[in-house]
Design a protein around this motif. Structure first.
Motif, PDB file in Angstrom:
ATOM      1  N   ILE A   4      60.243 104.882  58.659  1.00 52.09           N
ATOM      2  CA  ILE A   4      59.373 104.457  59.861  1.00 52.09           C
ATOM      3  C   ILE A   4      59.085 102.911  60.144  1.00 52.09           C
ATOM      4  CG2 ILE A   4      57.137 104.663  60.980  1.00 52.09           C
ATOM      5  CD1 ILE A   4      56.511 107.188  59.291  1.00 52.09           C
ATOM      6  N   SER A   5      59.669 102.430  61.281  1.00 52.05           N
ATOM      7  CA  SER A   5      59.447 101.123  61.403  1.00 52.05           C
ATOM      8  C   SER A   5      58.002 100.980  62.076  1.00 52.05           C
ATOM      9  CB  SER A   5      60.484 100.640  62.393  1.00 52.05           C
ATOM     10  OG  SER A   5      60.048  99.478  62.888  1.00 52.05           O
ATOM     11  N   CYS A   6      57.159  99.967  61.415  1.00 55.38           N
ATOM     12  CA  CYS A   6      55.647 100.010  61.917  1.00 55.38           C
ATOM     13  C   CYS A   6      55.172  98.742  61.980  1.00 55.38           C
ATOM     14  CB  CYS A   6      54.884 100.876  60.865  1.00 55.38           C
ATOM     15  SG  CYS A   6      54.415  99.949  59.409  1.00 55.38           S
ATOM     16  N   LYS A   7      54.214  98.606  62.885  1.00 55.86           N
ATOM     17  CA  LYS A   7      53.344  97.344  63.094  1.00 55.86           C
ATOM     18  C   LYS A   7      52.126  97.471  63.122  1.00 55.86           C
ATOM     19  CE  LYS A   7      53.239  94.689  66.910  1.00 55.86           C
ATOM     20  NZ  LYS A   7      53.743  93.693  68.156  1.00 55.86           N
ATOM     21  N   VAL A   8      51.496  96.874  62.263  1.00 57.21           N
ATOM     22  CA  VAL A   8      49.755  97.298  62.125  1.00 57.21           C
ATOM     23  C   VAL A   8      49.276  95.802  62.152  1.00 57.21           C
ATOM     24  CG1 VAL A   8      47.818  97.914  60.797  1.00 57.21           C
ATOM     25  CG2 VAL A   8      50.196  98.900  60.388  1.00 57.21           C
ATOM     26  N   VAL A   9      48.315  95.642  63.197  1.00 61.74           N
ATOM     27  CA  VAL A   9      47.762  94.367  63.454  1.00 61.74           C
ATOM     28  C   VAL A   9      46.069  94.577  63.130  1.00 61.74           C
ATOM     29  CG1 VAL A   9      46.979  92.951  65.378  1.00 61.74           C
ATOM     30  CG2 VAL A   9      49.312  93.974  65.664  1.00 61.74           C
ATOM     31  N   VAL A  10      45.867  93.536  62.264  1.00 63.87           N
ATOM     32  CA  VAL A  10      44.473  93.463  61.732  1.00 63.87           C
ATOM     33  C   VAL A  10      43.939  92.096  62.291  1.00 63.87           C
ATOM     34  CG1 VAL A  10      44.587  94.916  59.809  1.00 63.87           C
ATOM     35  CG2 VAL A  10      44.913  92.284  59.533  1.00 63.87           C
ATOM     36  N   ALA A  11      42.431  92.200  62.462  1.00 64.15           N
ATOM     37  CA  ALA A  11      41.970  90.792  62.999  1.00 64.15           C
ATOM     38  C   ALA A  11      41.692  90.048  61.734  1.00 64.15           C
ATOM     39  CB  ALA A  11      40.475  91.291  63.550  1.00 64.15           C
ATOM     40  N   GLY A  12      41.860  88.666  62.282  1.00 64.55           N
ATOM     41  CA  GLY A  12      41.770  87.408  61.259  1.00 64.55           C
ATOM     42  C   GLY A  12      43.132  87.221  60.673  1.00 64.55           C
ATOM     43  N   GLU A  13      43.264  86.156  60.297  1.00 67.21           N
ATOM     44  CA  GLU A  13      44.424  85.653  59.626  1.00 67.21           C
ATOM     45  C   GLU A  13      44.672  85.647  57.819  1.00 67.21           C
ATOM     46  OE1 GLU A  13      46.006  81.950  61.103  1.00 67.21           O
ATOM     47  OE2 GLU A  13      45.642  82.356  63.220  1.00 67.21           O
ATOM     48  N   LEU A  14      45.117  86.681  57.644  1.00 70.60           N
ATOM     49  CA  LEU A  14      45.095  86.997  56.064  1.00 70.60           C
ATOM     50  C   LEU A  14      45.785  85.710  55.347  1.00 70.60           C
ATOM     51  CD1 LEU A  14      46.080  90.973  55.763  1.00 70.60           C
ATOM     52  CD2 LEU A  14      43.644  89.486  55.968  1.00 70.60           C
ATOM     53  N   SER A  15      45.346  85.322  54.009  1.00 69.54           N
ATOM     54  CA  SER A  15      45.906  84.408  53.272  1.00 69.54           C
ATOM     55  C   SER A  15      47.252  84.712  52.574  1.00 69.54           C
ATOM     56  CB  SER A  15      44.907  83.953  52.274  1.00 69.54           C
ATOM     57  OG  SER A  15      44.776  85.031  51.301  1.00 69.54           O
ATOM     58  N   ASP A  16      47.872  83.799  52.188  1.00 68.87           N
ATOM     59  CA  ASP A  16      49.182  84.171  51.209  1.00 68.87           C
ATOM     60  C   ASP A  16      48.920  84.952  50.239  1.00 68.87           C
ATOM     61  OD1 ASP A  16      50.647  82.741  53.206  1.00 68.87           O
ATOM     62  OD2 ASP A  16      50.569  80.973  52.072  1.00 68.87           O
ATOM     63  N   HIS A  17      47.575  85.145  49.791  1.00 66.01           N
ATOM     64  CA  HIS A  17      47.421  85.996  48.485  1.00 66.01           C
ATOM     65  C   HIS A  17      47.821  87.458  48.649  1.00 66.01           C
ATOM     66  CE1 HIS A  17      44.875  87.694  45.517  1.00 66.01           C
ATOM     67  NE2 HIS A  17      44.114  88.515  46.303  1.00 66.01           N
ATOM     68  N   PHE A  18      47.856  87.828  50.078  1.00 63.12           N
ATOM     69  CA  PHE A  18      48.020  89.251  50.645  1.00 63.12           C
ATOM     70  C   PHE A  18      49.549  89.595  50.575  1.00 63.12           C
ATOM     71  CE2 PHE A  18      43.514  88.945  51.560  1.00 63.12           C
ATOM     72  CZ  PHE A  18      42.994  90.012  51.016  1.00 63.12           C
ATOM     73  N   ASP A  19      50.438  88.557  50.653  1.00 63.80           N
ATOM     74  CA  ASP A  19      51.820  88.590  50.876  1.00 63.80           C
ATOM     75  C   ASP A  19      52.434  89.807  49.511  1.00 63.80           C
ATOM     76  OD1 ASP A  19      52.249  87.365  53.013  1.00 63.80           O
ATOM     77  OD2 ASP A  19      52.677  85.473  51.688  1.00 63.80           O
ATOM     78  N   GLY A  20      53.054  90.706  50.257  1.00 67.43           N
ATOM     79  CA  GLY A  20      53.517  91.830  49.288  1.00 67.43           C
ATOM     80  C   GLY A  20      52.409  92.842  48.945  1.00 67.43           C
ATOM     81  N   ALA A  21      51.147  92.860  49.418  1.00 67.40           N
ATOM     82  CA  ALA A  21      50.109  93.400  48.793  1.00 67.40           C
ATOM     83  C   ALA A  21      50.171  94.748  49.619  1.00 67.40           C
ATOM     84  CB  ALA A  21      48.976  93.007  49.015  1.00 67.40           C
ATOM     85  N   PHE A  22      50.993  94.886  50.760  1.00 66.86           N
ATOM     86  CA  PHE A  22      50.920  96.207  51.567  1.00 66.86           C
ATOM     87  C   PHE A  22      52.132  96.875  51.766  1.00 66.86           C
ATOM     88  CE2 PHE A  22      47.671  93.423  53.074  1.00 66.86           C
ATOM     89  CZ  PHE A  22      46.315  94.164  53.014  1.00 66.86           C
ATOM     90  N   ASP A  23      52.585  97.695  50.536  1.00 68.62           N
ATOM     91  CA  ASP A  23      53.762  98.332  50.510  1.00 68.62           C
ATOM     92  C   ASP A  23      55.056  97.860  50.969  1.00 68.62           C
ATOM     93  OD1 ASP A  23      54.954 100.849  49.630  1.00 68.62           O
ATOM     94  OD2 ASP A  23      54.442 102.025  51.711  1.00 68.62           O
ATOM     95  N   GLY A  24      54.806  96.358  50.781  1.00 69.13           N
ATOM     96  CA  GLY A  24      55.999  95.571  51.286  1.00 69.13           C
ATOM     97  C   GLY A  24      56.256  95.178  52.455  1.00 69.13           C
ATOM     98  N   LEU A  25      55.305  95.500  53.206  1.00 76.48           N
ATOM     99  CA  LEU A  25      55.304  94.885  54.720  1.00 76.48           C
ATOM    100  C   LEU A  25      54.932  93.230  54.795  1.00 76.48           C
ATOM    101  CD1 LEU A  25      52.777  97.653  56.431  1.00 76.48           C
ATOM    102  CD2 LEU A  25      55.247  97.444  56.207  1.00 76.48           C
ATOM    103  N   SER A  26      55.788  93.023  55.830  1.00 70.33           N
ATOM    104  CA  SER A  26      55.759  91.454  55.833  1.00 70.33           C
ATOM    105  C   SER A  26      54.445  90.903  56.737  1.00 70.33           C
ATOM    106  CB  SER A  26      57.025  90.823  56.670  1.00 70.33           C
ATOM    107  OG  SER A  26      58.070  90.917  55.778  1.00 70.33           O
ATOM    108  N   LEU A  27      54.010  89.965  56.254  1.00 68.61           N
ATOM    109  CA  LEU A  27      52.652  89.546  57.082  1.00 68.61           C
ATOM    110  C   LEU A  27      53.086  88.282  58.106  1.00 68.61           C
ATOM    111  CD1 LEU A  27      50.026  88.861  54.221  1.00 68.61           C
ATOM    112  CD2 LEU A  27      50.498  91.090  55.536  1.00 68.61           C
ATOM    113  N   VAL A  28      52.440  88.620  59.346  1.00 73.20           N
ATOM    114  CA  VAL A  28      52.907  87.432  60.189  1.00 73.20           C
ATOM    115  C   VAL A  28      51.360  87.052  61.014  1.00 73.20           C
ATOM    116  CG1 VAL A  28      54.243  86.889  62.620  1.00 73.20           C
ATOM    117  CG2 VAL A  28      55.200  88.365  60.885  1.00 73.20           C
ATOM    118  N   ARG A  29      51.049  85.898  60.948  1.00 76.47           N
ATOM    119  CA  ARG A  29      49.956  85.601  61.472  1.00 76.47           C
ATOM    120  C   ARG A  29      49.990  84.995  62.884  1.00 76.47           C
ATOM    121  NH1 ARG A  29      51.184  84.232  56.555  1.00 76.47           N
ATOM    122  NH2 ARG A  29      50.017  84.919  54.833  1.00 76.47           N
ATOM    123  N   VAL A  30      49.245  85.627  63.673  1.00 79.68           N
ATOM    124  CA  VAL A  30      49.517  85.109  65.294  1.00 79.68           C
ATOM    125  C   VAL A  30      48.161  84.974  65.717  1.00 79.68           C
ATOM    126  CG1 VAL A  30      50.141  86.028  67.318  1.00 79.68           C
ATOM    127  CG2 VAL A  30      51.308  86.491  65.399  1.00 79.68           C
TER     128      VAL A  30
END
Length: 68
Positions: A4-30
């Motif tokens: 499944i291709s997915c995009k989950v948007v959360v409030a706030g800009e997560l730090s680099d500390h969370f890179d790779g923490a969510f089942d390999g999903l990439s983080l994009v801060r917008v």
């Protein structure tokens, strides 16, 4: 079943500390939000990511999925 291709948007800009923490999903801060984007194995993996976000107390703004 294909991944499944997915995009989950959360409030706030997560730090680099969370890179790779969510089942390999990439983080994009917008501008005040973070998009978690990528492929997940199935609906169960998506539910795991959503549960992880909720456990961290993060506000989920939107979730979208498509078949790649």
């Amino acid at each position: 079943m294909p991944p499944i291709s997915c995009k989950v948007v959360v409030a706030g800009e997560l730090s680099d500390h969370f890179d790779g923490a969510f089942d390999g999903l990439s983080l994009v801060r917008v501008s005040g939000t973070t998009e978690l984007i990528g492929l997940l194995a199935d609906q169960s993996a998506l539910q795991g990511v959503l549960r992880q976000l909720a456990d961290l107390g993060l506000e989920i703004v939107s979730v979208s999925t498509t078949q790649p």
